[in-house]
Design an enzyme around this catalytic site. Structure first.
Site, short mmCIF file in Angstrom:
data_model
loop_
_atom_site.label_atom_id
_atom_site.label_comp_id
_atom_site.label_asym_id
_atom_site.label_seq_id
_atom_site.Cartn_x
_atom_site.Cartn_y
_atom_site.Cartn_z
N THR A 183 1.11 -1.12 0.42
CA THR A 183 0.22 0.16 0.16
C THR A 183 1.03 1.17 0.56
OG1 THR A 183 -0.15 0.49 1.93
CG2 THR A 183 -1.48 -1.00 1.27
N GLU A 326 -5.48 -3.20 -1.28
CA GLU A 326 -6.23 -4.31 -0.95
C GLU A 326 -7.30 -5.21 -1.44
OE1 GLU A 326 -5.06 -1.67 0.23
OE2 GLU A 326 -4.82 -2.20 2.60
N LYS A 437 -15.25 16.05 10.80
CA LYS A 437 -16.53 16.67 11.77
C LYS A 437 -16.45 17.90 13.13
CE LYS A 437 -18.17 13.11 15.45
NZ LYS A 437 -18.16 11.52 16.18
N TRP A 442 -20.64 15.04 10.06
CA TRP A 442 -19.93 15.04 9.64
C TRP A 442 -19.67 15.91 8.59
CZ3 TRP A 442 -15.61 12.01 11.25
CH2 TRP A 442 -16.39 11.08 12.11
#
Ligand code: ADP
Length: 546
Positions: A183, A326, A437, A442
């Site tokens: 990654t 992934e 936030k 959110w």
């Protein structure tokens, strides 16, 4: 009662032998520093067989990691096949990583040899004394005028001296490792994802499905997405399975270079991250791209405005896909379906801007990070996207990361937050760590960015959280203006006002020359957050949460 069908391994030797047997006449074209080279798949297949012998001669152990430090080229494709078909593990090194990350990754994977394009020697040579496990460097001459370090071997000489392996490649256990990819480490140390033969073969088939890129033998495919990043989204193996021609861009990744190849070779299918297509946008009308039928785009959210600009200029919008290292990486794709037929073109553009529906064999669920409850597909509730399927990682190499990214029932926690309609068409709102936030609610930075990028004078926009005493966090918009244009922060806010909730409006707009990018061309919000750490808004803002 058990089924009575043959238990044949799903393994890459099938992909190779199929391509060799049926598609020997197809072409592999590679752009080089000095022009272009063309080989047939038949010639390429003999080279793969020679390379198999070379790996033995070099003493690469039975499951040794074979590092590659290469552009997208036909030679890289030789390594893509010879390494896994002989039981070794292909390890594509990302040429854009920082030196310390490369040293970490090659050491962690214990690469035994590294094949390097000559033009990339200057990036690799300074690290060579730190790459303790690497016994041989093999230089693939791409025509660059770069000196070859003492003791480094020549790819063509090795190949010429090797007898082609003359049997059938066999991988008995389909769960054998075929390739690994780290990654890019936007969070913490890079982690190794280890693809198996089975996962790779199954995933490759996705590029052939009709609601995806639908690769067929008639296609001419140009993968712009680097072969050092998540196996170029599975395109190389997909192309071999389908028997397409392949055009490799080599070291010239400029918009001018790519658009020239697309036109000259009548490319039908191409794929890359949004940054590439944004760069090419101003050139579209000067070129004949009438052969093109699919522009696959993902890796970052595809701005609706970008997709629409392509539709207007060349008649085809982008084919939006979502995934991560992934997930091999393709997990969802967004092609409008029959139930979208009644929609207007404008509404269909909204569908295409979504990340799309899970592809066959992948399962997706949305899970509320606080309650752990699975959310309904009602296009309102948001949750972390979790994925499961035969080409989704179940753990990282050497258990790195402590399993925090995997749930107890075996799903991958992607770290992406989204919502989805009743047909499972996902709309990604943000990455968990990038969410803003504000006053306990959110704000999706990705959504906000897309709205800002719809402004005709804006080239790019990234939104990050800045600290706020009252609301904990508030959005800051970092905007890149198109060349030759001027625009004010007030104009941006005015443009956004009818498009987003009032309390989503950024507290401030900063103009920057360019959005910093990661090694794979994504917005590096980490860099922006560092740049604007402790940012103070100049005056009171009028659009805070009510
Ligand atoms: P890394 O996670 O190491 O940065 P990856 O290439 O694996 O590198 O990145 C995967 C991430 O990229 C996803 O989790 C997601 O946040 C983002 N991404 C990929 N495709 C899309 C897309 N179509 N829309 C929005 N974000 C995307």
């Amino acid at each position: 009662m058990l089924g009575l069908m043959q238990d044949r391994p799903l393994a890459l030797p099938h992909v190779f032998h199929r391509a060799e047997q049926y598609f020997g006449h197809k072409r592999l074209i590679t752009a080089t520093a000095t022009g272009e080279t063309t080989t047939t798949l038949a010639e390429w297949a003999v080279r793969v067989r020679r390379l198999a012998t070379v790996l033995d001669t070099l003493g690469v152990s039975a499951d040794g990691r074979v590092g590659t430090f290469c552009w997208n080229t036909a030679r890289h494709l030789e390594l893509y096949v010879a390494a896994p078909c002989t039981g070794r593990v292909l390890h594509t090194l990302n040429i854009r990583l920082f030196p310390e990350q490369l040293v970490y990754i090659a050491g962690h994977a214990e690469d035994e040899v590294v094949f390097v394009d000559r033009s990339l020697i200057p990036l690799l040579e300074p690290l060579a004394d730190k790459l303790a496990t690497v016994r041989h460097y093999i230089v693939i001459d791409d025509g660059a005028d770069v000196p070859i370090p003492e003791g480094w071997l020549d790819y063509e000489e090795l190949l010429a001296a090797a007898d082609p392996f003359d049997g059938t490649f066999v991988i008995e256990d389909e769960n054998t490792a075929a390739a690994m990819c780290y990654t890019s480490g936007t969070t913490g140390n890079p982690k190794g994802v280890v693809y198996s033969h089975r996962s790779t073969v199954l995933h490759s088939l996705i590029s052939l499905v009709a609601d995806g890129a639908a690769l067929s033998e008639r296609d001419v495919v140009l993968p712009v997405v680097p072969m050092f990043h998540a196996n170029a989204w599975g395109l190389p193996y997909g192309c071999l399975l389908a028997g397409t021609d392949i055009v490799f861009p080599g070291p010239n990744m400029t918009p001018q270079g790519i658009v020239g190849l697309l036109e000259r070779h009548r490319v039908t299918v191409t794929g890359g991250v949004p940054t590439i297509w944004m760069g090419m946008l101003p050139l579209l009308r000067e070129h004949d791209l009438s052969a093109l039928r699919v522009v696959l785009c993902g890796g970052s959210a595809v701005p609706r405005s970008l997709s629409e600009a392509y539709r207007e200029a060349i008649g085809i919008p982008m084919l939006h896909a979502w995934g991560m290292t992934e997930t091999s990486p393709i997990a969802t794709m967004s092609t409008p379906r029959s139930h979208h037929d009644a929609l207007t073109e404008d509404e269909r553009a909204d569908i295409r801007a979504r990340q799309g529906q899970a592809v066959p064999l992948v399962d997706i669920r949305l899970v509320d990070p606080d309650s752990g409850e699975t959310q309904p597909w009602d296009d309102v509730a948001t949750g972390e996207i979790q994925a499961a399927g035969p080409w989704i990682a179940k753990e990282y190499y050497r258990g790195e990361g402590g399993g925090a990214q995997f749930t107890e029932d075996g799903w991958l926690r992607t770290g992406d937050v989204g919502t989805g309609d009743r047909y499972g068409f996902v709309r990604l709102v943000d990455r968990t760590k990038d969410l803003i936030k504000s006053g306990g609610e959110w704000i999706g930075s990705v959504e906000l960015e897309n709205e800002i990028m719809a402004h005709p004078k804006v080239a790019e926009a990234a939104v990050i959280a800045i600290p706020s005493e009252k609301w904990v966090e508030r959005p800051l918009a970092c905007v890149v203006v198109k060349p030759g244009e001027t625009v004010t922060g007030e104009e941006i806010i005015e443009f956004l006002t009818p498009r987003v909730a009032k309390w989503w409006l950024p507290d401030a707009v900063e103009f920057i020359d360019e959005v910093p990018k990661t090694s794979v061309g994504k917005f590096s919000k980490k860099t922006l957050r560092e740049k604007f750490g402790g940012y103070q808004v100049a005056g009171p803002t009028s659009h805070e949460p009510a």
